[in-house]
Design a protein around this motif. Structure first.
Motif, PDB file in Angstrom:
ATOM      1  N   TYR A 131      -6.817 -24.901 -13.167  1.00  0.00           N
ATOM      2  CA  TYR A 131      -8.034 -25.842 -12.949  1.00  0.00           C
ATOM      3  C   TYR A 131      -8.139 -26.267 -11.831  1.00  0.00           C
ATOM      4  O   TYR A 131      -7.490 -26.527 -10.872  1.00  0.00           O
ATOM      5  CB  TYR A 131      -7.643 -27.025 -14.076  1.00  0.00           C
ATOM      6  CG  TYR A 131      -8.019 -26.583 -15.498  1.00  0.00           C
ATOM      7  CD1 TYR A 131      -9.268 -27.009 -16.001  1.00  0.00           C
ATOM      8  CD2 TYR A 131      -7.168 -25.981 -16.370  1.00  0.00           C
ATOM      9  CE1 TYR A 131      -9.607 -26.576 -17.457  1.00  0.00           C
ATOM     10  CE2 TYR A 131      -7.304 -25.531 -17.483  1.00  0.00           C
ATOM     11  CZ  TYR A 131      -8.542 -25.950 -18.052  1.00  0.00           C
ATOM     12  OH  TYR A 131      -8.859 -25.434 -19.399  1.00  0.00           O
ATOM     13  N   THR A 132      -9.543 -26.224 -11.492  1.00  0.00           N
ATOM     14  CA  THR A 132     -10.032 -26.793 -10.171  1.00  0.00           C
ATOM     15  C   THR A 132     -10.492 -28.251 -10.401  1.00  0.00           C
ATOM     16  O   THR A 132     -10.799 -28.577 -11.632  1.00  0.00           O
ATOM     17  CB  THR A 132     -11.236 -26.113  -9.703  1.00  0.00           C
ATOM     18  OG1 THR A 132     -12.324 -25.998 -10.576  1.00  0.00           O
ATOM     19  CG2 THR A 132     -10.894 -24.570  -9.254  1.00  0.00           C
ATOM     20  N   ASN A 140       0.252 -17.369 -13.407  1.00  0.00           N
ATOM     21  CA  ASN A 140      -0.373 -18.186 -14.789  1.00  0.00           C
ATOM     22  C   ASN A 140      -1.712 -17.443 -15.059  1.00  0.00           C
ATOM     23  O   ASN A 140      -2.552 -17.408 -14.172  1.00  0.00           O
ATOM     24  CB  ASN A 140      -0.338 -19.617 -14.568  1.00  0.00           C
ATOM     25  CG  ASN A 140       0.941 -20.258 -14.176  1.00  0.00           C
ATOM     26  OD1 ASN A 140       1.986 -19.916 -14.612  1.00  0.00           O
ATOM     27  ND2 ASN A 140       0.934 -21.122 -13.332  1.00  0.00           N
ATOM     28  N   ARG A 141      -1.756 -17.399 -16.286  1.00  0.00           N
ATOM     29  CA  ARG A 141      -3.025 -16.951 -16.904  1.00  0.00           C
ATOM     30  C   ARG A 141      -3.904 -18.240 -17.270  1.00  0.00           C
ATOM     31  O   ARG A 141      -3.200 -19.095 -17.842  1.00  0.00           O
ATOM     32  CB  ARG A 141      -3.324 -16.420 -18.067  1.00  0.00           C
ATOM     33  CG  ARG A 141      -4.502 -15.942 -18.719  1.00  0.00           C
ATOM     34  CD  ARG A 141      -4.792 -15.041 -19.814  1.00  0.00           C
ATOM     35  NE  ARG A 141      -4.540 -15.841 -20.703  1.00  0.00           N
ATOM     36  CZ  ARG A 141      -4.602 -15.478 -22.107  1.00  0.00           C
ATOM     37  NH1 ARG A 141      -4.486 -13.961 -22.356  1.00  0.00           N
ATOM     38  NH2 ARG A 141      -4.365 -16.085 -23.351  1.00  0.00           N
ATOM     39  N   THR A 142      -4.856 -18.612 -16.454  1.00  0.00           N
ATOM     40  CA  THR A 142      -5.539 -19.843 -16.365  1.00  0.00           C
ATOM     41  C   THR A 142      -6.353 -20.095 -17.620  1.00  0.00           C
ATOM     42  O   THR A 142      -6.444 -20.790 -18.380  1.00  0.00           O
ATOM     43  CB  THR A 142      -6.496 -20.015 -15.101  1.00  0.00           C
ATOM     44  OG1 THR A 142      -5.567 -19.840 -13.942  1.00  0.00           O
ATOM     45  CG2 THR A 142      -7.117 -21.419 -14.910  1.00  0.00           C
ATOM     46  N   VAL A 143      -7.245 -18.909 -17.839  1.00  0.00           N
ATOM     47  CA  VAL A 143      -7.906 -19.015 -18.923  1.00  0.00           C
ATOM     48  C   VAL A 143      -8.709 -17.341 -19.137  1.00  0.00           C
ATOM     49  O   VAL A 143      -8.633 -16.600 -18.292  1.00  0.00           O
ATOM     50  CB  VAL A 143      -9.368 -19.878 -18.597  1.00  0.00           C
ATOM     51  CG1 VAL A 143     -10.090 -19.419 -17.723  1.00  0.00           C
ATOM     52  CG2 VAL A 143     -10.103 -20.164 -20.096  1.00  0.00           C
ATOM     53  N   THR A 144      -8.739 -17.007 -20.279  1.00  0.00           N
ATOM     54  CA  THR A 144      -9.553 -15.807 -20.705  1.00  0.00           C
ATOM     55  C   THR A 144     -11.116 -15.794 -20.026  1.00  0.00           C
ATOM     56  O   THR A 144     -11.550 -16.675 -19.820  1.00  0.00           O
ATOM     57  CB  THR A 144      -9.518 -15.460 -22.048  1.00  0.00           C
ATOM     58  OG1 THR A 144     -10.083 -16.621 -22.840  1.00  0.00           O
ATOM     59  CG2 THR A 144      -8.018 -15.408 -22.619  1.00  0.00           C
ATOM     60  N   GLY A 174      -0.441 -30.615 -15.080  1.00  0.00           N
ATOM     61  CA  GLY A 174      -0.221 -29.306 -15.962  1.00  0.00           C
ATOM     62  C   GLY A 174      -1.592 -28.431 -15.759  1.00  0.00           C
ATOM     63  O   GLY A 174      -1.433 -27.251 -15.697  1.00  0.00           O
ATOM     64  N   LEU A 175      -2.695 -29.172 -15.763  1.00  0.00           N
ATOM     65  CA  LEU A 175      -4.021 -28.342 -15.585  1.00  0.00           C
ATOM     66  C   LEU A 175      -3.929 -27.650 -14.325  1.00  0.00           C
ATOM     67  O   LEU A 175      -4.676 -26.674 -14.092  1.00  0.00           O
ATOM     68  CB  LEU A 175      -5.170 -29.159 -15.800  1.00  0.00           C
ATOM     69  CG  LEU A 175      -5.408 -29.902 -17.428  1.00  0.00           C
ATOM     70  CD1 LEU A 175      -6.349 -31.030 -17.487  1.00  0.00           C
ATOM     71  CD2 LEU A 175      -5.631 -28.741 -18.161  1.00  0.00           C
ATOM     72  N   ARG A 176      -3.736 -28.631 -13.273  1.00  0.00           N
ATOM     73  CA  ARG A 176      -3.707 -28.311 -11.796  1.00  0.00           C
ATOM     74  C   ARG A 176      -2.778 -26.779 -11.662  1.00  0.00           C
ATOM     75  O   ARG A 176      -3.200 -25.904 -11.184  1.00  0.00           O
ATOM     76  CB  ARG A 176      -3.157 -29.140 -10.892  1.00  0.00           C
ATOM     77  CG  ARG A 176      -2.919 -28.739  -9.252  1.00  0.00           C
ATOM     78  CD  ARG A 176      -3.020 -29.833  -8.733  1.00  0.00           C
ATOM     79  NE  ARG A 176      -1.626 -30.691  -8.849  1.00  0.00           N
ATOM     80  CZ  ARG A 176      -1.581 -32.113  -9.069  1.00  0.00           C
ATOM     81  NH1 ARG A 176      -2.634 -32.759  -9.030  1.00  0.00           N
ATOM     82  NH2 ARG A 176      -0.291 -32.772  -9.208  1.00  0.00           N
TER      83      ARG A 176
END
Ligand code: ATP
Ligand code: MG
Length: 570
Positions: A316-317, A555-559, A310-312
């Motif tokens: 996420y790296t 996908n928005r990964t993170v703000t 899910g993180l991938r």
């Protein structure tokens, strides 16, 4: 401006911190073992997942620890599937686990093992214990065993079968294996001490009867070893030096030691550390499975899941997850880590390597009245101000652009530095513009278009471009922009610790927002699945697995910053 020397000092400081982060009690144990030559100076660890679900960020902590120690001490790390429970295990999990460990950047080389590879050896070991009078076949049911076990304050009672002769035990155990008895009718138990203050030592069960097909051994076995029996012996067979597990196994260590000592086999050292708990999510595989089965999320690799897959998918790296594992360190005391720390590791990593691009999530049309019709300027934009080596790219500019709806207010509140009637802003990499008109939908009153003028003297890079204006906003050229879908994710749970029985009621109903009318700059036509970008001013985004040629999904990964605290107060 920082000079080279400052830069160097900062780098040194950073690596000092890194070393401090890496130092932990497990490394101290290993260093001591090296001094005393306990394992001939060797370090050999293993990561032992049960293939009954996808791996999560907690497992990542364990993977980084086990494989990280092997790497740093010139040792080895094995991947071992703890496949002793035929009922809940599946090939899909076996494959996803391997993919996830590899993706995290670790390699077990040719050391992929299965506890089920050792079923024959474990059976022989059990026979040895029976012959030593250290194990017996017990006819109590599971319920009875529980009743006989006693409590923390009361000793247990001996099983009526505890003093069976060795011959009878050998005969019954063999017949258990041959399938003569129904499920649950008998067990093999170790003979330790029913009065031990440690309940794990009150004649724990080693084998149970279970007529079930196993993933790998098929119908060869109808007795299956319990975790405690299989685990330490598997470690011993693989000559593991440091067998690292989570704290709940601390009370099992005396049993771990008892088995290897009774058998007189190679003796690994079990070491326990505190498991990772993370805010705003659940982590037990049982609960993650429920989220998947009850369709609260779209599969194990839903970008809202704390699973590695899910993180991938979220963007996420592997580097950011390894950095996180280093930063949280390893300790003996239980704690819950703020998910904001994980997100910060991701930002630190993406800031260094994600290309900046312009994208508009909620487009508002903006016409530049005095800009010539049909002209297209190719403006130069910087790919990453953190890394000049990433170079520049051309972004087309023309008379009609889209800006973010949110970057315009007809009646701006105080300190609103974006666009409003009569006000000037800079269009990033382009010109200074001024809003001279607002067009609204006559029915709804919603703003549908802005009329602006531009100052042709203020082209980015020209002397006049330095003219002071309060705000800079991003944009895309209407004629050149690509359509895109953007999935904006938020936390899966509203509560910081959704651990209780009502955990499902604490799910965030707005954890996914799908925006289908987004416009992104044309350079993104080349973006491939998993590529990550910073959408200027909006956050980090990655190309989702669902993306198709000409039909981009991000996908928005993170703000860009941790905005959660503010949102909560609002
Ligand atoms: P869960 O509680 O999620 O079902 P588990 O411990 O049953 O997990 P395993 O497949 O047995 O899952 O775990 C494999 C390894 O990962 C074990 O060594 C375990 O200690 C470790 N591990 C599992 N969860 C965590 C966690 N939250 N933090 C650190 N290590 C973990
Ligand atoms: Mg487990």
């Amino acid at each position: 401006m920082m000079n080279m020397e400052d830069n160097k000092k900062q780098e040194d400081k950073k690596s000092e911190i890194d070393l401090k982060i890496r130092a932990n009690f497990i490394r101290e144990i290993i260093d001591d073992d090296s001094k005393t030559n306990k394992f001939g100076g060797k370090v050999h660890t293993r990561f032992p997942p049960e293939p009954n679900g996808y791996l999560h960020i907690g497992h990542a902590k364990s993977i980084c620890l086990n494989f990280g120690l092997a790497r740093d001490y010139n040792g080895l790390a094995n991947l071992r599937f703890d496949d002793t429970n035929p009922a809940k295990e599946e090939q899909e999990y076996v494959e996803s686990i391997q993919q996830d460990v590899r993706w995290l950047g670790f390699d077990w080389e040719d050391r992929l093992y299965y506890a089920s590879d050792y079923f024959d050896q474990l059976y022989d070991y059990a026979v040895q214990l029976i012959k030593k009078g250290k194990a017996y076949v017990c006819d109590l049911s599971a319920d009875q065993i529980r009743q006989f076990r006693g409590t923390f304050t009361e000793p247990g009672k001996n099983s009526p079968d505890r003093d069976r002769s060795i011959e009878e035990n050998l005969d019954l155990f063999e017949r258990m294996r041959k399938g003569e008895f129904p499920d649950g009718s008998r067990t093999l138990r170790s003979k330790i001490d029913m009065a031990s203050p440690n309940l794990n030592l009150r004649d724990p069960v080693m084998y149970r009867i279970l007529h079930a097909s196993h993933q790998r051994t098929g119908d060869k076995w109808c007795i299956y070893p319990m975790y405690d029996w299989a685990h330490g012996q598997s470690d011993s067979i693989e000559k593991i030096t440091h067998s690292i597990c989570t704290l709940e196994f601390e009370d099992h260590r005396p049993l771990y030691d008892w088995f290897v000592e009774q058998l007189g086999i190679y003796h690994p050292q079990q070491i326990e550390f505190a498991r990772l708990n993370l805010t705003y999510t659940v982590m037990s595989k049982r609960r993650l499975l429920q989220l998947v089965e009850d369709r609260h999320v779209n599969g194990w690799n839903d970008p809202r899941m704390p699973t590695i897959s899910g993180l991938r998918r979220r963007g996420y790296t592997p580097e950011s997850i390894r950095l996180f594992a280093d930063r949280i360190g390893v300790s003996k005391s239980e704690s819950t880590v703020d998910v904001a720390l994980l997100e910060d590791c991701l930002r630190d990593d993406l800031n260094k390597r994600a290309s900046r691009v312009m994208a508009v999530l909620r487009p508002l049309r903006l016409v530049i009245e005095n800009y010539p019709e049909g002209v297209v300027e190719e403006l130069e934009a910087i790919n990453n101000p953190e890394d000049p080596a990433m170079g520049t790219r051309k972004v087309p500019f023309s008379k009609i652009v889209y800006i973010e709806h949110d970057d315009f207010r007809e009646n701006p509140p105080k300190k609103y530095f974006r666009l409003s009637p009569g006000v000037e802003v800079r269009l990033r990499y382009a010109y200074i513009i001024k809003c001279v008109g607002v067009i609204k939908d006559p029915q709804s009153g919603e703003v549908t278009e802005l009329r602006c003028t531009y100052d042709s003297e203020t082209k980015s890079g020209s002397p006049q471009s330095a003219r002071k204006v309060k705000g800079t906003i991003h944009w895309v050229s209407a004629a050149h922009a690509l359509d895109a879908e953007v999935r904006v994710y938020d936390r899966l749970f509203m509560a910081e610790n959704p651990g209780g029985e009502n955990w499902k009621e604490l799910m965030n109903p707005n954890s996914l927002q799908v925006l289908t009318k987004c416009k992104v700059e044309p350079s993104l036509a080349k973006a491939k699945i998993q590529d990550r970008f910073q959408f200027e001013r909006l956050g980090y985004f990655c190309v989702d697995d669902d993306s198709r040629e000409g039909d981009k999904v991000f996908n928005r990964t993170v703000t860009l910053r941790d905005t959660w605290a503010k949102i909560e107060k609002a």
